[in-house]
Design a protein around this motif. Sequence first.
Motif, PDB file in Angstrom:
ATOM      1  N   THR A 130       0.833  -1.208   0.000  1.00  0.00           N
ATOM      2  CA  THR A 130       0.000   0.000   0.000  1.00  0.00           C
ATOM      3  C   THR A 130       0.869   1.260   0.000  1.00  0.00           C
ATOM      4  O   THR A 130       0.580   2.216  -0.728  1.00  0.00           O
ATOM      5  CB  THR A 130      -0.924   0.021   1.236  1.00  0.00           C
ATOM      6  OG1 THR A 130      -1.519  -1.262   1.387  1.00  0.00           O
ATOM      7  CG2 THR A 130      -2.003   1.085   1.099  1.00  0.00           C
TER       8      THR A 130
ATOM      9  N   ALA B  17     -12.064   0.455  -1.048  1.00  0.00           N
ATOM     10  CA  ALA B  17     -11.084   1.528  -0.904  1.00  0.00           C
ATOM     11  C   ALA B  17      -9.856   1.100  -1.689  1.00  0.00           C
ATOM     12  O   ALA B  17      -9.351  -0.013  -1.495  1.00  0.00           O
ATOM     13  CB  ALA B  17     -10.733   1.735   0.563  1.00  0.00           C
TER      14      ALA B  17
ATOM     15  N   GLN C 225      -6.093   2.338  -2.440  1.00  0.00           N
ATOM     16  CA  GLN C 225      -5.213   3.295  -1.774  1.00  0.00           C
ATOM     17  C   GLN C 225      -3.750   3.043  -2.123  1.00  0.00           C
ATOM     18  O   GLN C 225      -3.317   1.888  -2.158  1.00  0.00           O
ATOM     19  CB  GLN C 225      -5.381   3.143  -0.251  1.00  0.00           C
ATOM     20  CG  GLN C 225      -6.811   3.328   0.229  1.00  0.00           C
ATOM     21  CD  GLN C 225      -7.165   4.796   0.391  1.00  0.00           C
ATOM     22  OE1 GLN C 225      -6.504   5.526   1.103  1.00  0.00           O
ATOM     23  NE2 GLN C 225      -8.191   5.252  -0.327  1.00  0.00           N
TER      24      GLN C 225
ATOM     25  N   GLY D 241      -9.783   8.217   2.113  1.00  0.00           N
ATOM     26  CA  GLY D 241      -9.273   6.912   2.539  1.00  0.00           C
ATOM     27  C   GLY D 241      -8.835   6.928   3.986  1.00  0.00           C
ATOM     28  O   GLY D 241      -8.951   7.947   4.667  1.00  0.00           O
TER      29      GLY D 241
ATOM     30  N   THR E 206      -5.715   5.331   5.119  1.00  0.00           N
ATOM     31  CA  THR E 206      -4.402   4.681   5.127  1.00  0.00           C
ATOM     32  C   THR E 206      -3.262   5.684   5.218  1.00  0.00           C
ATOM     33  O   THR E 206      -2.117   5.283   5.397  1.00  0.00           O
ATOM     34  CB  THR E 206      -4.183   3.886   3.821  1.00  0.00           C
ATOM     35  OG1 THR E 206      -4.295   4.795   2.703  1.00  0.00           O
ATOM     36  CG2 THR E 206      -5.196   2.774   3.672  1.00  0.00           C
TER      37      THR E 206
ATOM     38  N   GLU F 137      -2.490   7.325   2.588  1.00  0.00           N
ATOM     39  CA  GLU F 137      -2.091   7.454   1.182  1.00  0.00           C
ATOM     40  C   GLU F 137      -3.180   8.167   0.406  1.00  0.00           C
ATOM     41  O   GLU F 137      -4.312   8.283   0.852  1.00  0.00           O
ATOM     42  CB  GLU F 137      -1.852   6.071   0.562  1.00  0.00           C
ATOM     43  CG  GLU F 137      -0.714   5.285   1.186  1.00  0.00           C
ATOM     44  CD  GLU F 137       0.625   5.993   1.078  1.00  0.00           C
ATOM     45  OE1 GLU F 137       0.839   6.762   0.121  1.00  0.00           O
ATOM     46  OE2 GLU F 137       1.456   5.792   1.978  1.00  0.00           O
TER      47      GLU F 137
ATOM     48  N   GLY G 272      -5.794   8.187  -2.789  1.00  0.00           N
ATOM     49  CA  GLY G 272      -6.568   7.072  -3.321  1.00  0.00           C
ATOM     50  C   GLY G 272      -8.031   7.412  -3.389  1.00  0.00           C
ATOM     51  O   GLY G 272      -8.425   8.572  -3.228  1.00  0.00           O
TER      52      GLY G 272
ATOM     53  N   GLU H 113     -12.273   5.897  -2.681  1.00  0.00           N
ATOM     54  CA  GLU H 113     -13.225   4.931  -2.144  1.00  0.00           C
ATOM     55  C   GLU H 113     -14.413   4.947  -3.102  1.00  0.00           C
ATOM     56  O   GLU H 113     -14.843   6.017  -3.525  1.00  0.00           O
ATOM     57  CB  GLU H 113     -13.626   5.305  -0.722  1.00  0.00           C
ATOM     58  CG  GLU H 113     -12.432   5.192   0.234  1.00  0.00           C
ATOM     59  CD  GLU H 113     -12.701   5.693   1.644  1.00  0.00           C
ATOM     60  OE1 GLU H 113     -12.697   4.883   2.569  1.00  0.00           O
ATOM     61  OE2 GLU H 113     -12.904   6.909   1.814  1.00  0.00           O
TER      62      GLU H 113
END
Lengths: 367, 127
Positions: free
Chosen positions: A40, A147, A149, A189, A191, A193, A195, A197
Amino acid sequence: MLKRTPFYDYHVSAGAKLVDFAGWEMPLHYRGIIDEHEQTRRSGSMFDVSHMGRLHFTGKDVVPFLNRVLTRNVSAQKVGQSRYSLVCNPSGGVMDDIIISRDQKNWIMVCNASNREKIVKHLGDVRKTESFDLDIADQTESTAMVAIQGPEVIEKLADVLPGDVRSMKRYQFETGSLMMTKFTVFRSGYTGEDGVEVILPARMAGMAMKMLGAKLDKPDATIRPAGLGARDTLRIEAGMPLYGHELSETIDPLSAGLEWAVDLTKNFIGVEPLREIAKTGPKRKLVGLELEGRRIARQGTALQAGGAVVGEVSSGTWSPTLQKSIAMAFVDSALTAEETALIADLKGTLTPAKVVKLPFYKRQPHG
Amino acid sequence: MANLPANYRYLETHEWHRLDGDIVTIGITQIAADELTDVTFVALPKVGTKIEANHKFGEIDSVKANSDLYSGASGTVIEINHQLADNPGLVNNDPYEAGWMIKLQVTDPNPLDKLLTSEQYQAKMGH
């Protein structure tokens, strides 16, 4: 009987280790938590988050209703914008943390799987007792959500997803069609990061995975599947709260460091006790900790200073990115300055820890 | 459980034991390693420590859980696996060989007789 998401068959075929999470049979990991975590951060991962609640609101009182139940003011929120917010109980404790998004004709709330039934009941009760005119529809089980990511995700998916993902800012979303199917794409997201969803109809999930599945299974794929284990270690590195750890009915959002998501000037449920807390400041506050050595401080670990208990760990893990034992913890407000030395009691092993700034990990700005 | 060594003996708490002369080597099973998920730290006793059968000899930390390690035999620690300090993932990737934890010198001529056979351990695990 555990509930299964529309991606269940994919999880089984991809060899996932499945676990019970809030009554749902969910992948803990497919290959290994640290492997999926590193994928990820390096490239990209796809997480099934269909277990999370998806509620739709329509009707003339949606805005005053949401302003009554949410800690943030939604009046200025434009179509296509999402906002993180909290639902508080009358004592100012957190009932859930959610994301509220304003679409053309309706509003969409994404809530935690573990709190969905409680939140649906609470919202229904407030609507009734305070006579708000709106409809609340639980669309969790007729839709799916993923998601996706990681640093390579936007470039990889820009030409595939409906809408102009590249120009979309964080916490914006678009609803579009792909093969006559409605997709809602959020640039958000959990995380740390960049990205997206994506919400899609449940009946499309199987077909989507048949098209994507073989690609995701390749060891050198840009985007590979990841489970709840990596989702947890990623969110801890990113300093993001998890309900049941950093948030609960007895933890208020100011103690959890979420004052930016609380508008004390408006009249929402729980505002009075929060105004009182804001006057003096919370007794304990959420901080980041780095521990010496490789042992992990689990939720509930006591923290000491000068022989007295001064706090408690809410989440801890081994950080694959930093190669350190890290934790989030509530500690007495006088001891929250960076570099403050504390002792973590890890089942009798007294381990030195120091307060550090949250988040532990911040992605490099793109381009 | 095709990968469960038949000549090892087991505890219900998932430790395996291998006897070579008067030396017992101890580690944990693949079932346990899979259940723990990625191992991040293994706390082992010092060489020279005396260990009693069915007592705790160490601790194992993984991303998901912390758990105690038990020995099925009594003896003195003569060697510990130093590689686990920098590479605890060996417990996940090669639990029966490179992921071993301690070696005990034992005095009992039949130190593993009371432990589970691979069939008994598998049966207890429901496999």
